[in-house]
Design a protein around this motif. Sequence first.
Motif, PDB file in Angstrom:
ATOM      1  N   ASP A 511       9.965 -15.552   7.184  1.00  0.00           N
ATOM      2  CA  ASP A 511      10.789 -15.806   6.000  1.00  0.00           C
ATOM      3  C   ASP A 511       9.957 -16.087   4.746  1.00  0.00           C
ATOM      4  O   ASP A 511      10.480 -16.468   3.704  1.00  0.00           O
ATOM      5  N   GLU A 512       8.637 -15.905   4.852  1.00  0.00           N
ATOM      6  CA  GLU A 512       7.732 -16.019   3.720  1.00  0.00           C
ATOM      7  C   GLU A 512       7.898 -17.358   2.998  1.00  0.00           C
ATOM      8  O   GLU A 512       8.197 -17.430   1.799  1.00  0.00           O
ATOM      9  N   SER A 513       7.662 -18.424   3.755  1.00  0.00           N
ATOM     10  CA  SER A 513       7.740 -19.768   3.194  1.00  0.00           C
ATOM     11  C   SER A 513       6.590 -20.601   3.743  1.00  0.00           C
ATOM     12  O   SER A 513       5.967 -20.237   4.741  1.00  0.00           O
ATOM     13  N   THR A 514       6.346 -21.723   3.072  1.00  0.00           N
ATOM     14  CA  THR A 514       5.286 -22.638   3.513  1.00  0.00           C
ATOM     15  C   THR A 514       5.809 -24.067   3.503  1.00  0.00           C
ATOM     16  O   THR A 514       6.434 -24.505   2.519  1.00  0.00           O
ATOM     17  N   LEU A 515       5.529 -24.773   4.578  1.00  0.00           N
ATOM     18  CA  LEU A 515       5.732 -26.213   4.613  1.00  0.00           C
ATOM     19  C   LEU A 515       4.364 -26.826   4.326  1.00  0.00           C
ATOM     20  O   LEU A 515       3.443 -26.723   5.143  1.00  0.00           O
ATOM     21  N   LEU A 516       4.228 -27.416   3.129  1.00  0.00           N
ATOM     22  CA  LEU A 516       2.942 -27.926   2.684  1.00  0.00           C
ATOM     23  C   LEU A 516       2.826 -29.411   2.994  1.00  0.00           C
ATOM     24  O   LEU A 516       3.631 -30.224   2.540  1.00  0.00           O
ATOM     25  N   LEU A 517       1.781 -29.768   3.756  1.00  0.00           N
ATOM     26  CA  LEU A 517       1.487 -31.161   4.060  1.00  0.00           C
ATOM     27  C   LEU A 517       0.381 -31.640   3.132  1.00  0.00           C
ATOM     28  O   LEU A 517      -0.522 -30.876   2.772  1.00  0.00           O
ATOM     29  N   PHE A 518       0.426 -32.920   2.738  1.00  0.00           N
ATOM     30  CA  PHE A 518      -0.591 -33.430   1.827  1.00  0.00           C
ATOM     31  C   PHE A 518      -0.925 -34.883   2.166  1.00  0.00           C
ATOM     32  O   PHE A 518      -0.099 -35.631   2.682  1.00  0.00           O
ATOM     33  N   ALA A 519      -2.175 -35.261   1.867  1.00  0.00           N
ATOM     34  CA  ALA A 519      -2.637 -36.620   2.121  1.00  0.00           C
ATOM     35  C   ALA A 519      -3.822 -36.900   1.216  1.00  0.00           C
ATOM     36  O   ALA A 519      -4.554 -35.993   0.821  1.00  0.00           O
ATOM     37  N   GLY A 520      -4.017 -38.192   0.879  1.00  0.00           N
ATOM     38  CA  GLY A 520      -5.173 -38.568   0.086  1.00  0.00           C
ATOM     39  C   GLY A 520      -4.820 -39.021  -1.309  1.00  0.00           C
ATOM     40  O   GLY A 520      -3.691 -38.872  -1.789  1.00  0.00           O
ATOM     41  N   THR A 521      -5.843 -39.543  -1.991  1.00  0.00           N
ATOM     42  CA  THR A 521      -5.682 -40.066  -3.350  1.00  0.00           C
ATOM     43  C   THR A 521      -5.151 -38.982  -4.293  1.00  0.00           C
ATOM     44  O   THR A 521      -5.696 -37.884  -4.357  1.00  0.00           O
ATOM     45  N   ARG A 522      -4.067 -39.291  -4.992  1.00  0.00           N
ATOM     46  CA  ARG A 522      -3.452 -38.431  -6.009  1.00  0.00           C
ATOM     47  C   ARG A 522      -2.835 -37.157  -5.448  1.00  0.00           C
ATOM     48  O   ARG A 522      -2.373 -36.294  -6.217  1.00  0.00           O
ATOM     49  N   ALA A 523      -2.831 -36.973  -4.123  1.00  0.00           N
ATOM     50  CA  ALA A 523      -2.302 -35.730  -3.565  1.00  0.00           C
ATOM     51  C   ALA A 523      -0.825 -35.545  -3.921  1.00  0.00           C
ATOM     52  O   ALA A 523      -0.396 -34.463  -4.347  1.00  0.00           O
ATOM     53  N   ARG A 524      -0.024 -36.597  -3.764  1.00  0.00           N
ATOM     54  CA  ARG A 524       1.401 -36.500  -4.099  1.00  0.00           C
ATOM     55  C   ARG A 524       1.588 -36.174  -5.583  1.00  0.00           C
ATOM     56  O   ARG A 524       2.420 -35.341  -5.963  1.00  0.00           O
ATOM     57  N   GLU A 525       0.804 -36.838  -6.433  1.00  0.00           N
ATOM     58  CA  GLU A 525       0.904 -36.603  -7.872  1.00  0.00           C
ATOM     59  C   GLU A 525       0.580 -35.161  -8.223  1.00  0.00           C
ATOM     60  O   GLU A 525       1.270 -34.515  -9.022  1.00  0.00           O
ATOM     61  N   VAL A 526      -0.491 -34.622  -7.619  1.00  0.00           N
ATOM     62  CA  VAL A 526      -0.908 -33.244  -7.902  1.00  0.00           C
ATOM     63  C   VAL A 526       0.165 -32.251  -7.465  1.00  0.00           C
ATOM     64  O   VAL A 526       0.485 -31.293  -8.181  1.00  0.00           O
ATOM     65  N   ILE A 527       0.748 -32.480  -6.292  1.00  0.00           N
ATOM     66  CA  ILE A 527       1.774 -31.555  -5.804  1.00  0.00           C
ATOM     67  C   ILE A 527       3.033 -31.634  -6.665  1.00  0.00           C
ATOM     68  O   ILE A 527       3.672 -30.604  -6.964  1.00  0.00           O
ATOM     69  N   SER A 528       3.394 -32.836  -7.086  1.00  0.00           N
ATOM     70  CA  SER A 528       4.594 -32.968  -7.926  1.00  0.00           C
ATOM     71  C   SER A 528       4.416 -32.256  -9.250  1.00  0.00           C
ATOM     72  O   SER A 528       5.389 -31.759  -9.837  1.00  0.00           O
ATOM     73  N   GLU A 529       3.175 -32.201  -9.769  1.00  0.00           N
ATOM     74  CA  GLU A 529       2.909 -31.496 -11.021  1.00  0.00           C
ATOM     75  C   GLU A 529       2.811 -29.984 -10.819  1.00  0.00           C
ATOM     76  O   GLU A 529       2.936 -29.223 -11.774  1.00  0.00           O
ATOM     77  N   SER A 530       2.589 -29.570  -9.573  1.00  0.00           N
ATOM     78  CA  SER A 530       2.350 -28.149  -9.301  1.00  0.00           C
ATOM     79  C   SER A 530       3.588 -27.414  -8.802  1.00  0.00           C
ATOM     80  O   SER A 530       3.751 -26.209  -9.053  1.00  0.00           O
ATOM     81  N   PHE A 531       4.477 -28.113  -8.064  1.00  0.00           N
ATOM     82  CA  PHE A 531       5.605 -27.438  -7.428  1.00  0.00           C
ATOM     83  C   PHE A 531       6.878 -28.269  -7.578  1.00  0.00           C
ATOM     84  O   PHE A 531       6.829 -29.491  -7.692  1.00  0.00           O
ATOM     85  N   ASP A 532       8.014 -27.581  -7.549  1.00  0.00           N
ATOM     86  CA  ASP A 532       9.310 -28.247  -7.542  1.00  0.00           C
ATOM     87  C   ASP A 532       9.818 -28.319  -6.112  1.00  0.00           C
ATOM     88  O   ASP A 532       9.629 -27.393  -5.327  1.00  0.00           O
ATOM     89  N   GLY A 533      10.472 -29.432  -5.789  1.00  0.00           N
ATOM     90  CA  GLY A 533      11.042 -29.555  -4.460  1.00  0.00           C
ATOM     91  C   GLY A 533      11.050 -30.988  -3.996  1.00  0.00           C
ATOM     92  O   GLY A 533      10.483 -31.891  -4.636  1.00  0.00           O
ATOM     93  N   ASP A 534      11.700 -31.208  -2.872  1.00  0.00           N
ATOM     94  CA  ASP A 534      11.797 -32.541  -2.282  1.00  0.00           C
ATOM     95  C   ASP A 534      10.463 -32.878  -1.621  1.00  0.00           C
ATOM     96  O   ASP A 534      10.042 -32.224  -0.661  1.00  0.00           O
ATOM     97  N   MET A 535       9.792 -33.921  -2.124  1.00  0.00           N
ATOM     98  CA  MET A 535       8.465 -34.264  -1.626  1.00  0.00           C
ATOM     99  C   MET A 535       8.504 -34.796  -0.194  1.00  0.00           C
ATOM    100  O   MET A 535       7.613 -34.549   0.605  1.00  0.00           O
ATOM    101  N   GLY A 536       9.532 -35.563   0.165  1.00  0.00           N
ATOM    102  CA  GLY A 536       9.624 -36.077   1.524  1.00  0.00           C
ATOM    103  C   GLY A 536       8.463 -36.991   1.858  1.00  0.00           C
ATOM    104  O   GLY A 536       7.771 -37.530   0.990  1.00  0.00           O
ATOM    105  N   ASP A 537       8.221 -37.138   3.149  1.00  0.00           N
ATOM    106  CA  ASP A 537       7.156 -38.007   3.640  1.00  0.00           C
ATOM    107  C   ASP A 537       5.905 -37.197   3.920  1.00  0.00           C
ATOM    108  O   ASP A 537       5.643 -36.788   5.048  1.00  0.00           O
TER     109      ASP A 537
END
Length: 562
Positions: A511-537
Amino acid sequence: MSKRNEVYVFGHKNPDTDSICAAIACAYLKNKISETSDKIQMANWGSVEENSIYIPKRAGVISPETDYVLKRFHVPAPGYTADVRRQVRDINIRKIAGISSGVSLKRAWTQMRSVNTATMPVLDEEGHLEGLITIGDIARAYMAVFDNRILGESKTPYENVLNALDGTMLIGDPAGVITDGKVVIATTNVEVMKSHIAEHDIIILGNRYETQLCAIENKASCIIVCEGEPVSRTIRKLAENAGCTVISSPHDTYTVARLINQSVPVSYFMTRDHLVTFRKKEFIEDIKGTMTKLRHRDFPIVTKDNKFVGMISRRSLINMPSKKIVLVDHNEPDQAVDGLFEAEVVEIIDHHKLSTVETNRPVAVRNQPVGCTSTIIYQMFIENDIDIPADIAGLLCSAIISDTLLFRSPTCTPDDEAAARALADIAGADPETLASEMFGAGTNAGSRTDEEIFYQDFKRFTAANVHFGVGQTMVMSRDAQYQLKERLLAYMKTQHSEADMLFFMITNVLDESTLLLFAGTRAREVISESFDGDMGDGAIYLPGVVSRKKQMVPQIMAALQQ
């Protein structure tokens, strides 16, 4: 014919299918050009090192997907090399037979001259290194030893004496050993000699019956008769009864006296303690200081159980060339094989953004905005008019299918698809069927550990002085994405020292999708600035995102540089 130099073709440290297949195909191509053309310069792009042979290598573990591809087309995996710094085994290790500790100095000297070496290894019966004897040791033994009891002190075998004096044993056992006594030259009259000869002495004399009889009566252990003079039956009989060895030498008294110390076994003069030895896997930079400081002419190479391998010399380090490397499918130093900066990069073939690999001289660089390095390798085959065998075609086709997700990735270009379909025809494969089999083999997460999944296709990057890593794996369903999420999120929390930020793409091929996992300093901030969507846990679902190179890494770098 000059010796062919080895040039290693490497993909990146966490190799995907393109990295492995491109390395194999590139090495094959360059070897074919070297065989079939007198031209050193390749057509249009790249170069072939004169008198070189290209060898594909890998710097990491092969993924299940790549393993399937290699087995599918019956191609062996490239050899594993973790570090390309120069090692002892890259030096010309000189093979020397070695000698036993009981060998005489004369025989050691003769053998050293025959093989033109200044250092001889002393080995036991199983080939373990016991010590070293050098020309300097022999010279010191010859010039500086004034101890007339040295034969007994060194437990010199009689066969050594025979060898040193070119002698013949008339009475006695050649296997016997001198254990005591001093060496005496009988040049005075018998009355004087009686006071000089003691029990166990070794007497050098001529064909004088009275002197010979005096030596035997005074319980000498050995008499050496010079100039090949005959020894009477009476003297032989008396010597035999008294247990006195009789040796005849063709040399005169002066020569025998000069040569006899050369019968001493090398064990008496060899260096046996605090030997400086190296192993084949040791790196040159690690041992260079030791070799320079000690200034020995030669150094022994041994195995881990101290078996002798050969010798290397200090001179061999002078102008020792670095290993030559071709980089495919990467040009980031952090992604390259360890020790890259001590190697000589001669060429780069890649489809990623250019980075900071530094070279000492100009190199051929082929960097194209296509979806796969194997597409570039295919073009190089065509440009140089080299036929592509079915197995190589199968590898290149598989790599393009993998990197472009069967032409679904936004990185895919018309050149990629055209190349893959042409290669599929040569390999006798159907691209859709091959893709299904490859991705099926690669998404079997149940048989792999969290570490294997996380680092199988993992790349490191730097932007704005921030170090981050992005891994990726392919799955075939939404359920598989979320099953892996729980495993890998927990694992990523244990890897916080790996980089400032960690990201992992669980990409659904269908279905050409990605579930992106993230961890580390500023990782959540960087992803929120880069992509739209529900950040979740620690995770965000990204429909339409499948490419690390084109859709993920540029977005992260842009966010970091703002």
